[in-house]
Design an enzyme around this catalytic site. Structure first.
Site, short mmCIF file in Angstrom:
data_model
loop_
_atom_site.label_atom_id
_atom_site.label_comp_id
_atom_site.label_asym_id
_atom_site.label_seq_id
_atom_site.Cartn_x
_atom_site.Cartn_y
_atom_site.Cartn_z
N PRO A 141 -17.70 35.32 31.50
CG PRO A 141 -17.20 37.57 31.75
CD PRO A 141 -18.36 36.61 31.71
CG ASN A 142 -12.00 35.99 32.37
OD1 ASN A 142 -11.11 35.91 31.52
ND2 ASN A 142 -12.57 37.14 32.70
NE ARG A 156 -10.96 34.07 36.53
CZ ARG A 156 -12.20 34.50 36.69
NH1 ARG A 156 -13.21 33.70 36.50
NH2 ARG A 156 -12.42 35.74 37.04
CE1 TYR A 167 -13.38 33.16 40.92
CE2 TYR A 167 -11.21 33.66 40.01
CZ TYR A 167 -12.46 34.08 40.44
OH TYR A 167 -12.80 35.41 40.39
CG ASN A 217 -20.26 32.11 38.04
OD1 ASN A 217 -20.17 33.34 38.07
ND2 ASN A 217 -19.34 31.33 38.59
CB ALA A 248 -16.38 40.31 35.44
CG HIS A 256 -19.37 42.13 40.13
ND1 HIS A 256 -20.05 41.63 41.22
CD2 HIS A 256 -18.41 41.20 39.82
CE1 HIS A 256 -19.51 40.45 41.57
NE2 HIS A 256 -18.52 40.19 40.73
CD GLU A 264 -26.06 36.34 42.04
OE1 GLU A 264 -27.16 36.75 42.49
OE2 GLU A 264 -25.03 37.04 42.03
CB SER A 266 -14.86 33.48 45.03
OG SER A 266 -15.44 34.48 44.20
NE ARG A 280 -13.24 40.38 42.63
CZ ARG A 280 -12.96 39.98 41.38
NH1 ARG A 280 -13.90 39.46 40.62
NH2 ARG A 280 -11.74 40.10 40.89
C1 DQA Z 1 -17.12 34.79 40.17
C2 DQA Z 1 -16.85 36.03 41.03
C3 DQA Z 1 -16.75 37.27 40.17
O1 DQA Z 1 -16.48 38.40 41.00
C4 DQA Z 1 -15.62 37.14 39.18
O2 DQA Z 1 -15.57 38.26 38.34
C5 DQA Z 1 -15.68 35.88 38.41
C6 DQA Z 1 -16.08 34.64 39.08
C7 DQA Z 1 -17.09 33.50 41.02
O3 DQA Z 1 -17.56 32.47 40.52
O4 DQA Z 1 -16.57 33.51 42.13
O5 DQA Z 1 -15.30 35.83 37.25
O6 DQA Z 1 -18.42 34.90 39.60
#
Ligand code: DQA
Length: 154
Positions: A18-19, A26, A31, A82, A85, A88, A106, A110, A120
């Site tokens: 997600p996102n 974002r 990022y 990836n 969220a 976690h 994985e 970040s 996180r």
């Molecule tokens: C993420 C790190 C996660 O904590 C966060 O929720 C993300 C992106 C990263 O690529 O750094 O959405 O996976």
């Protein structure tokens, strides 16, 4: 007779949670400014350099991600994940990763463990992964694909 036929490129799925479709817009201070479309092109190019057929996907829907992981388990397809969220807290993603039959890498843009939110700092993915690449921005995806390529037996 010598077999000179080229091996078909091994398919690798690069799955994003997600996102991550909003990359570039974002929180660029965390990022980066590379867009999701850019990331797709970069992964495809890195894959072709490594002899891999890379398919990049993104979803905001947990069930869709579980379906993709279940299909990867059935097909024996390596996965670069990836989980964003979901990393976690999603035990559905944990259970789906546990079923994978080919290497799982994985990746995070970040370094979640270096970030202030303590939620996180744990990952449901790591237990099932052959490697974790984090904190390297989009270049981390290249490193993750290199891990898959190094371990690929065809
Ligand atoms: C993420 C790190 C996660 O904590 C966060 O929720 C993300 C992106 C990263 O690529 O750094 O959405 O996976």
């Amino acid at each position: 007779m010598t077999d000179t036929a080229a091996q078909p490129a091994r398919t690798v799925l690069v799955l994003n949670g997600p996102n991550l479709g909003r990359l570039g817009k974002r929180q660029p201070e965390i990022y980066g400014r590379t867009t999701y479309a850019d990331l797709v092109g970069l992964c495809e190019g890195w894959g072709s350099d490594l002899g891999l057929a890379v398919e990049v996907r993104q979803t905001n829907h947990e069930g869709v991600m579980v379906d993709w992981l279940n299909a990867a388990a059935d097909d024996g397809t390596p996965v670069v994940l990836n989980a964003a969220a979901w990393t976690h807290y999603s035990y559905a993603v944990y259970d789906a990763c546990a079923q994978l039959t080919a290497p799982l890498v994985e990746v995070h843009l970040s370094d979640p463990e270096a970030r202030p939110e303590t939620w996180r700092h744990s990952s449901v993915v790591t237990a099932h992964a052959v490697a974790v690449v984090k904190g390297k921005g989009v270049d981390g995806y290249r490193e993750a694909l290199e891990v898959v390529a190094d371990g690929a037996t065809g």
